[in-house]
Design a protein around this motif. Structure first.
Motif, PDB file in Angstrom:
ATOM      1  N   TRP A  59       0.816  -1.218   0.000  1.00 49.61           N
ATOM      2  CA  TRP A  59       0.000   0.000   0.000  1.00 49.61           C
ATOM      3  C   TRP A  59       0.846   1.263   0.000  1.00 49.61           C
ATOM      4  O   TRP A  59       0.335   2.362  -0.227  1.00 49.61           O
ATOM      5  CB  TRP A  59      -1.004  -0.011   1.161  1.00 49.61           C
ATOM      6  N   TRP A  60       2.152   1.126   0.194  1.00 51.44           N
ATOM      7  CA  TRP A  60       3.051   2.286   0.138  1.00 51.44           C
ATOM      8  C   TRP A  60       3.211   2.813  -1.279  1.00 51.44           C
ATOM      9  O   TRP A  60       3.644   3.951  -1.465  1.00 51.44           O
ATOM     10  CB  TRP A  60       4.423   1.926   0.707  1.00 51.44           C
ATOM     11  N   ASP A  84       2.177  -0.179 -11.460  1.00 51.48           N
ATOM     12  CA  ASP A  84       1.717   0.959 -10.673  1.00 51.48           C
ATOM     13  C   ASP A  84       0.195   0.905 -10.581  1.00 51.48           C
ATOM     14  O   ASP A  84      -0.491   1.000 -11.592  1.00 51.48           O
ATOM     15  CB  ASP A  84       2.179   2.237 -11.378  1.00 51.48           C
ATOM     16  N   MET A  85      -0.333   0.781  -9.369  1.00 56.25           N
ATOM     17  CA  MET A  85      -1.781   0.760  -9.180  1.00 56.25           C
ATOM     18  C   MET A  85      -2.331   2.112  -8.714  1.00 56.25           C
ATOM     19  O   MET A  85      -3.542   2.285  -8.612  1.00 56.25           O
ATOM     20  CB  MET A  85      -2.161  -0.317  -8.163  1.00 56.25           C
ATOM     21  N   ALA A 100      -5.089   6.380   1.969  1.00 54.32           N
ATOM     22  CA  ALA A 100      -5.854   7.169   1.014  1.00 54.32           C
ATOM     23  C   ALA A 100      -5.597   6.700  -0.417  1.00 54.32           C
ATOM     24  O   ALA A 100      -6.538   6.565  -1.220  1.00 54.32           O
ATOM     25  CB  ALA A 100      -5.501   8.650   1.154  1.00 54.32           C
ATOM     26  N   PHE A 101      -4.324   6.437  -0.753  1.00 55.62           N
ATOM     27  CA  PHE A 101      -3.989   5.940  -2.088  1.00 55.62           C
ATOM     28  C   PHE A 101      -4.695   4.608  -2.355  1.00 55.62           C
ATOM     29  O   PHE A 101      -5.262   4.386  -3.426  1.00 55.62           O
ATOM     30  CB  PHE A 101      -2.475   5.735  -2.230  1.00 55.62           C
ATOM     31  N   MET A 102      -4.632   3.718  -1.370  1.00 46.34           N
ATOM     32  CA  MET A 102      -5.221   2.393  -1.523  1.00 46.34           C
ATOM     33  C   MET A 102      -6.731   2.470  -1.692  1.00 46.34           C
ATOM     34  O   MET A 102      -7.310   1.806  -2.565  1.00 46.34           O
ATOM     35  CB  MET A 102      -4.878   1.517  -0.320  1.00 46.34           C
ATOM     36  N   GLN A 103      -7.386   3.281  -0.877  1.00 47.95           N
ATOM     37  CA  GLN A 103      -8.841   3.403  -0.964  1.00 47.95           C
ATOM     38  C   GLN A 103      -9.262   3.959  -2.312  1.00 47.95           C
ATOM     39  O   GLN A 103     -10.260   3.506  -2.898  1.00 47.95           O
ATOM     40  CB  GLN A 103      -9.353   4.277   0.176  1.00 47.95           C
ATOM     41  N   ALA A 104      -8.517   4.920  -2.816  1.00 45.67           N
ATOM     42  CA  ALA A 104      -8.839   5.484  -4.123  1.00 45.67           C
ATOM     43  C   ALA A 104      -8.665   4.443  -5.227  1.00 45.67           C
ATOM     44  O   ALA A 104      -9.474   4.367  -6.161  1.00 45.67           O
ATOM     45  CB  ALA A 104      -7.962   6.700  -4.398  1.00 45.67           C
ATOM     46  N   ALA A 107     -11.591   1.819  -5.010  1.00 48.56           N
ATOM     47  CA  ALA A 107     -12.968   2.308  -4.952  1.00 48.56           C
ATOM     48  C   ALA A 107     -13.808   1.768  -6.099  1.00 48.56           C
ATOM     49  O   ALA A 107     -15.011   1.539  -5.961  1.00 48.56           O
ATOM     50  CB  ALA A 107     -12.991   3.837  -4.962  1.00 48.56           C
ATOM     51  N   ASN A 108     -13.160   1.545  -7.241  1.00 50.61           N
ATOM     52  CA  ASN A 108     -13.854   1.038  -8.424  1.00 50.61           C
ATOM     53  C   ASN A 108     -13.135  -0.218  -8.908  1.00 50.61           C
ATOM     54  O   ASN A 108     -11.984  -0.143  -9.349  1.00 50.61           O
ATOM     55  CB  ASN A 108     -13.877   2.106  -9.523  1.00 50.61           C
ATOM     56  N   ALA A 109     -13.812  -1.357  -8.795  1.00 50.39           N
ATOM     57  CA  ALA A 109     -13.171  -2.638  -9.138  1.00 50.39           C
ATOM     58  C   ALA A 109     -12.759  -2.694 -10.599  1.00 50.39           C
ATOM     59  O   ALA A 109     -11.706  -3.251 -10.940  1.00 50.39           O
ATOM     60  CB  ALA A 109     -14.107  -3.793  -8.806  1.00 50.39           C
ATOM     61  N   GLU A 110     -13.559  -2.108 -11.490  1.00 50.39           N
ATOM     62  CA  GLU A 110     -13.234  -2.149 -12.917  1.00 50.39           C
ATOM     63  C   GLU A 110     -12.002  -1.305 -13.222  1.00 50.39           C
ATOM     64  O   GLU A 110     -11.171  -1.685 -14.056  1.00 50.39           O
ATOM     65  CB  GLU A 110     -14.431  -1.684 -13.744  1.00 50.39           C
ATOM     66  N   SER A 111     -11.874  -0.163 -12.555  1.00 50.70           N
ATOM     67  CA  SER A 111     -10.696   0.679 -12.766  1.00 50.70           C
ATOM     68  C   SER A 111      -9.439  -0.018 -12.267  1.00 50.70           C
ATOM     69  O   SER A 111      -8.383   0.037 -12.904  1.00 50.70           O
ATOM     70  CB  SER A 111     -10.866   2.019 -12.052  1.00 50.70           C
ATOM     71  N   ALA A 112      -9.554  -0.679 -11.111  1.00 44.21           N
ATOM     72  CA  ALA A 112      -8.408  -1.412 -10.572  1.00 44.21           C
ATOM     73  C   ALA A 112      -7.996  -2.527 -11.526  1.00 44.21           C
ATOM     74  O   ALA A 112      -6.797  -2.723 -11.790  1.00 44.21           O
ATOM     75  CB  ALA A 112      -8.744  -1.979  -9.199  1.00 44.21           C
TER      76      ALA A 112
END
Length: 261
Positions: A59-60, A84-85, A100-104, A107-112
């Protein structure tokens, strides 16, 4: 140097040599246009294409540790790309920013998924990569990412999660998991509950997945990362354990040899 591929713009920023391990930093984009950074490594003493492995960061963010693991994989004879995620290669040493980076990013499974797939396509595009033999490994947050990609049927030979989260918003369904799965879990990991483990195993079994769940005694969350002890100063219950690090890496090597045969 610019490289153009359908849907991808790649910029090679630099080239470095570590013994016979060649590395370069690449930029690319996900399907939604998000600018992403990648760190590619391979052994130039090996001729021809070889299996490719995606590395997904903690998550860093895409930091030196994720890049080191790409070099480690290159040293084992793989074509390796740390992806890079988060976008633009951003990373942090502060847990509030990391959260905050991880939650963003999740937030959207399709974007991830799109960000992961963009990295996978970048790896496949490298001439050293055998596109028929692909796997992914991930650490902490990255462990959840690679497990989610397996759950969603991304065509990978195998995935390895090191001290990763087992919970998900996209559970596997019968027949959806095509990749073999290895989970490397620290028994002293307070970020993952016994209930999480039970639910994960039940999920995998109901999906008919081929999975292996390895436990390492006394190992905390982050047990593979030598920098974990420093991060524990932020009040996080994490820590490095050399024995678990080495054992899990050996387990991964045996697993990858098996799935690529």
């Amino acid at each position: 140097m610019r490289h153009y591929l359908p849907g991808l713009l790649l910029l090679a920023f630099s080239t470095a040599s570590l013994a016979e391990i060649q590395t370069r930093e690449l930029t690319y984009r996900s399907a939604d246009g998000t600018p992403l950074a990648g760190y590619y490594a391979y052994d130039d003493a090996i001729e021809g294409p070889r299996p490719g492995v995606v590395v997904v960061h903690e998550w860093w963010g895409l930091n030196d540790y994720a890049k080191r693991r790409a070099r480690d994989l290159a040293g084992l004879g793989y074509s390796a790309l740390a992806i890079d995620m988060y976008g633009e290669g951003k990373n942090t040493q502060h847990p509030a920013d990391a959260k905050a980076f991880m939650q963003a990013a999740t937030a959207n499974a399709e974007s991830a998924k799109a960000r992961f797939l963009a990295g996978l396509e970048l790896l496949k595009a490298q001439p050293q990569t055998d596109g028929r033999k692909l796997a992914a490994i991930g650490y902490c947050f990255g462990g959840r990412v690679v497990l989610d990609m397996a759950r969603q049927g991304v065509p990978l030979a195998g995935v390895v999660s090191f001290h990763g989260s087992l919970a998900t918003t996209t559970p596997a369904t019968p027949g959806s998991v095509k990749a073999r799965v290895l989970v490397a879990h620290g028994e002293a990991d307070t970020f993952v509950s016994d209930q999480d483990i039970a639910h994960f195993k039940q999920e995998m079994e109901q999906a008919g997945a081929s999975y292996q769940f390895n436990r390492y005694p006394g190992a905390k969350h982050g047990f593979t990362n030598p920098n974990a002890d420093a991060h524990a100063g932020h009040g996080l219950d994490i820590g490095y354990q050399k024995e678990a690090d080495e054992r899990s890496w050996a387990d991964m090597q045996a697993f990858l040899k098996h799935v690529f045969n």
